[in-house]
Design a protein around this motif. Structure first.
Motif, short mmCIF file in Angstrom:
data_model
loop_
_atom_site.label_atom_id
_atom_site.label_comp_id
_atom_site.label_asym_id
_atom_site.label_seq_id
_atom_site.Cartn_x
_atom_site.Cartn_y
_atom_site.Cartn_z
N LEU A 1 4.24 2.58 -8.00
CA LEU A 1 5.29 2.10 -7.10
C LEU A 1 6.47 3.07 -7.10
N ALA A 2 6.79 3.60 -8.28
CA ALA A 2 7.92 4.53 -8.42
C ALA A 2 7.58 5.92 -7.90
N SER A 3 6.26 6.24 -7.91
CA SER A 3 5.88 7.62 -7.56
C SER A 3 5.79 7.88 -6.07
N GLY A 4 5.70 6.80 -5.28
CA GLY A 4 5.67 7.03 -3.85
C GLY A 4 4.42 6.50 -3.19
N PRO A 5 4.36 6.56 -1.86
CA PRO A 5 3.30 5.92 -1.08
C PRO A 5 1.90 6.42 -1.41
N VAL B 1 -3.66 3.00 -6.01
CA VAL B 1 -3.69 1.76 -6.78
C VAL B 1 -4.16 0.60 -5.90
N GLU B 2 -3.67 0.59 -4.66
CA GLU B 2 -4.03 -0.48 -3.76
C GLU B 2 -5.54 -0.45 -3.46
N MET B 3 -6.06 0.79 -3.31
CA MET B 3 -7.48 0.93 -3.03
C MET B 3 -8.32 0.38 -4.19
#
Lengths: 260, 132
Positions: B52-56, B62-64
């Motif tokens: 979340l902190a590292s960017g989209p 992670v979402e995948m």
């Protein structure tokens, strides 16, 4: 230490199947742990067929039936045959209990296995070595300790104080609870186990005893008392319906109250 | 036990090999296993926060993973572990504090309830997540 499997010399092998009794209508299969120090080799499971119409009503009767009519070499401890001596404690159908008060009608279905009390050195067949268990009982000093001068007659106690001992004094030291406890299996050399701790509590709350602080000191250790993780096997199996787990919890309470 | 292994050639009697598990015994070992599982679960939360902190781009990875079938399975088991450990943890507090629930019958019933609570709760959580 936790060792989930049995050591090489303790693995139970398939044993002998003894002949079925003649002319029996109501047969039941029993698998019994056999070990003899005179014979070479591992312990084994022997299979016996018991005529349930002739064997009596309790598991101890089954053992006598086998010893008297099938195999006189089967060894087990027994004395009172009425649930007061604690000698015939063993593992019956996967649970520890005393054979003399375990009725046929309480058994689960299928083949019934009978083995010595769990995780102890076996002397012969259903007879385990309880030396350590008795040493732990001695460790909690199960007798009245006082500083006051001994009264002329007896040490008096109110009815209410006496009632505190109910559910504790009935213990017959059969060792069913201690040898049912996984914590005791893995740390039996350092953890005192449910039976000894129930007795420890029996003397801790006795209104006549004057060594409460000393007794608590003797239990203050990461292992002796605190290896109880409320697994509850002790209370589940106690043939006298006592609750060592609860007694242990009460000792833990006394420890906390003493500090605060 | 009473003899050292060297001096003692006597066999050790069977324990786990013969024991018929009680609900409370299973509940106890499950509490420990789910507790260990939650340590690893904390790593997953950390991974999520770091992403979340590292960017989209990192977050997309992670979402995948989280929406893949193995990811969903892990999330489900994680939810079971949290809910079970939570419910059984409260039971431990009741044991240690007021000192209630020690009778074998009640303790067994609560054990079964805790299992049911964890599984039903995790299913409800997953269903709520899918529907939302």
């Amino acid at each position: 230490m936790v060792q989930l499997t049995l050591p090489q010399n303790s693995k139970v092998q398939k044993g002998k199947t003894w002949p079925k009794p003649q002319g029996a209508k109501n047969l039941r299969e029993f698998r019994i742990y056999r070990y003899s120090p005179e014979e070479k080799g591992n312990p084994r499971w022997d299979t016996y067929w018991v005529d349930m119409d002739k064997a009596g009503t309790m598991i101890l009767d089954v053992l006598f039936y086998i010893k008297n009519t099938i195999d006189p070499t089967l060894a087990f401890r027994r004395s009172c045959r009425e649930g007061v001596c604690g000698s015939c404690a063993m593992n019956i159908a996967g649970r520890n209990t005393i054979a003399c008060t375990k009725g046929f009608d309480e058994l689960p279905g299928g083949v019934i296995s009978i083995s010595p009390l769990p995780h102890l050195p076996v002397i012969r067949d259903l007879i385990p070595d309880l030396t350590n268990f008795y040493a732990q009982h001695a460790y909690v000093q199960p007798f009245l300790k006082t500083d006051s001068p001994t009264p002329e007659k007896e040490w008096r106690q109110s009815e209410e104080d006496r009632a505190q001992l109910d559910g504790l004094y009935e213990c017959i030291l059969c060792a069913s609870c201690s040898t049912s406890c996984p914590s005791y299996w893995w740390n039996g050399d350092k953890y005192l186990g449910p039976a000894a701790l129930l007795q420890a509590y029996r003397w801790l709350i006795d209104s006549r005893d004057e060594a409460t602080g000393e007794r608590l000191d003797d239990l203050e250790d990461p292992f002796k008392l605190y290896r109880c993780h409320t697994i509850m096997n002790c209370a589940q199996v106690c043939p006298k319906g006592l609750n060592p787990a609860q007694a242990i919890a009460k000792i833990k309470h006394m420890m906390v109250e003493r500090v605060s | 036990m009473s003899g050292t292994p060297k001096a003692d050639s006597r066999p050790l009697s069977p324990h786990l090999q013969v024991w018929r598990f009680h609900a409370t015994m299973l509940a106890s070992i499950t509490h420990r296993i789910t507790g260990v599982g939650l340590y690893f679960g904390t790593l997953l939360i950390t991974a999520w926060l770091v992403a979340l902190a590292s960017g989209p781009d990192a977050y997309a990875v992670v979402e995948m993973v989280a929406f893949s079938i193995p990811g969903q399975l892990i999330l489900f088991l994680w939810a079971v572990a949290i809910l079970y450990h939570f419910a059984n943890g409260i039971r431990h507090l009741v044991w240690d504090g007021p000192g209630l629930g020690f009778s074998p019958k009640v303790a067994s019933q609560i054990s079964i309830f805790n299992y049911a609570f964890a599984i039903v709760g995790a299913v409800a959580l997953m269903a709520a997540a899918v529907l939302s």
